[in-house]
Design a protein around this motif. Structure first.
Motif, short mmCIF file in Angstrom:
data_model
loop_
_atom_site.label_atom_id
_atom_site.label_comp_id
_atom_site.label_asym_id
_atom_site.label_seq_id
_atom_site.Cartn_x
_atom_site.Cartn_y
_atom_site.Cartn_z
N UNK A 213 0.82 -1.21 0.00
CA UNK A 213 0.00 0.00 0.00
C UNK A 213 0.86 1.26 0.00
N UNK A 214 1.94 1.25 0.77
CA UNK A 214 2.83 2.41 0.82
C UNK A 214 3.55 2.59 -0.52
N UNK A 215 4.01 1.47 -1.11
CA UNK A 215 4.68 1.55 -2.41
C UNK A 215 3.76 2.14 -3.48
N UNK A 216 2.51 1.74 -3.44
CA UNK A 216 1.55 2.28 -4.40
C UNK A 216 1.29 3.77 -4.16
N UNK A 217 1.39 4.20 -2.90
CA UNK A 217 1.07 5.59 -2.55
C UNK A 217 2.21 6.55 -2.86
N UNK A 218 3.46 6.14 -2.61
CA UNK A 218 4.58 7.09 -2.76
C UNK A 218 5.63 6.62 -3.75
N UNK A 219 5.52 5.40 -4.26
CA UNK A 219 6.51 4.86 -5.19
C UNK A 219 7.39 3.82 -4.53
N UNK A 220 7.55 2.69 -5.19
CA UNK A 220 8.29 1.57 -4.60
C UNK A 220 9.75 1.90 -4.34
N UNK A 221 10.32 2.83 -5.13
CA UNK A 221 11.72 3.21 -4.94
C UNK A 221 11.93 4.08 -3.71
N UNK A 222 10.85 4.44 -3.03
CA UNK A 222 10.93 5.25 -1.82
C UNK A 222 10.63 4.44 -0.55
N UNK A 223 10.64 3.12 -0.66
CA UNK A 223 10.24 2.26 0.46
C UNK A 223 11.33 1.25 0.78
N UNK A 224 11.72 1.21 2.06
CA UNK A 224 12.60 0.17 2.56
C UNK A 224 11.97 -0.47 3.78
N UNK A 225 12.60 -1.51 4.30
CA UNK A 225 12.08 -2.18 5.50
C UNK A 225 13.25 -2.72 6.30
N UNK A 226 13.10 -2.74 7.61
CA UNK A 226 14.13 -3.27 8.49
C UNK A 226 13.63 -4.55 9.15
N UNK A 227 14.47 -5.59 9.14
CA UNK A 227 14.16 -6.87 9.75
C UNK A 227 15.26 -7.26 10.73
N UNK A 228 14.87 -8.09 11.73
CA UNK A 228 15.86 -8.64 12.67
C UNK A 228 15.54 -10.11 12.93
N UNK A 229 15.78 -10.99 11.95
CA UNK A 229 15.48 -12.42 12.15
C UNK A 229 16.20 -12.97 13.38
N UNK A 230 15.49 -13.80 14.14
CA UNK A 230 16.01 -14.48 15.32
C UNK A 230 16.25 -13.55 16.51
#
Length: 358
Positions: A213-230
């Protein structure tokens, strides 16, 4: 010259070097408003090619901690404009990290009448600081209804649009450290029986829906995400290794389909090489590696292509001129842990530096 210090370009993203300033909560946003002091702090550290801001709430319900900023009001947008203008003046880019704390919260840190929310009504172990009551046990969260989940998605979309209006180059979804998105991923916290609970595909649904939804709203090139597996931060009790692996493999595949700009991986000593390599292989855009790096180990990750960009937290915190210190092989200031989250300039904008900007 070290690869760390050379310009980076991939797709539409161009940074003056390969160094990222990692997001760090600093609790200087009085009344949850970004301010001039914060603009000074980020400007001092704009030797980084990319700055990712401290966790910023997309809604009043997500504030959780004392004095963290938001991005849901006009006043907050105007406050953040001071920050983005200051960083852009030094030819750096800046992404806003959107962090909904979920159950890692206390009602004393939220506006009157609001209660923390989470996928299930399971209280987090441990305590959290409040300005009005000191240390307190986490509040019992309210289980999100389907209507509440839809509101969360809409809040993230609105916050992302607000971030663009405030001059940010993009946003980072905080899917790590035991906050709301990771609460949905963890089966010990998420015991729902609807489409957002149960198997890892359902538990991943909210993260993917928000990213799309965010990518559609502002552009996929403006979206990142942070993960911390385990990670076990914020009372994220461990679960089956294969289930963790499948969760992040699925997320990486689906986020790659959406085409977001990057995954920011907060490493853990417990992350398996299999899981790391699966994320690296499944996601074709930028991978940022963070946590525990030195300039030497960061350079190695860039040289062997196990990361596209490398992020530093504490090194930037206590060294406004961190990039120059790498360039000149100079020693680093120690972190004053007593002032990490206190109001004011001390331990925030007063760390010594010969020159701030690279």
């Amino acid at each position: 010259m070290k690869k760390l210090l050379t310009p980076f370009e991939k797709g539409t993203l161009k940074f003056k070097n390969h160094l990222v300033m990692a997001p760090m909560t600093r609790s200087r946003a009085i009344n949850n408003l970004p301010n001039e002091l914060m603009a000074t702090y980020y400007a001092q550290r704009s030797g980084a090619g990319l700055i990712i801001t401290e966790g910023t709430s997309p809604s009043p319900e997500g504030l959780g901690y004392p004095r963290i900023p938001g991005i849901y009001s006009d006043a907050q947008i105007q406050g953040w404009k001071k920050v983005t203008d200051a960083v852009h003046h030094n030819q750096s880019k800046i992404f806003l990290q959107l962090m909904h704390t979920g159950r890692i919260a206390h009602i004393a840190n939220l506006p009157d009448g609001l209660q923390p929310v989470s996928p299930s009504g399971i209280k987090a172990a441990g305590e959290i600081y409040t300005d009005s009551l000191g240390m307190q046990e986490h509040s019992v969260p309210q289980e999100l209804s389907l209507e509440g989940i839809n509101k969360i998605i809409n809040d993230f979309v609105t916050a992302s649009k607000n971030a663009v209006s405030a001059g940010f180059d993009g946003i980072e979804l905080h899917g790590a450290n035991g906050y709301l998105l990771e609460q949905f991923l963890n089966p010990n916290v998420n015991i729902r029986e609807d489409q957002y609970g149960g198997n890892y595909i359902n538990r991943s649904r909210l993260t993917i829906e928000i990213a799309r939804a965010v990518a559609e709203a502002i552009g996929k090139d403006k979206v990142g995400i942070r993960f911390s597996p385990f990670s076990q931060l914020s009372d994220q009790k461990p679960y089956d290794e294969a289930e963790v692996h499948n969760t992040y493999a699925h997320l990486s595949i689906e986020l790659n389909k959406i085409g977001i700009a990057y995954i920011h991986l907060l490493s853990s000593p417990d992350i398996t090489e299999k899981t790391y390599q699966t994320i690296r292989d499944a996601f074709s855009n930028i991978l940022i590696f963070s946590s525990g790096l030195t300039p030497e180990t960061a350079e190695k990750r860039l040289q062997d292509s196990t990361a596209d960009l490398v992020a530093f937290g504490r090194s930037f915190l206590s060294n406004p001129d961190f990039v120059k210190r790498i360039e000149n092989n100079r020693s680093l200031n120690d972190v004053d842990y007593n002032t990490l989250y206190t109001p004011g300039e001390t331990g925030y904008t007063d760390y010594p530096a010969d020159s701030y900007i690279n």
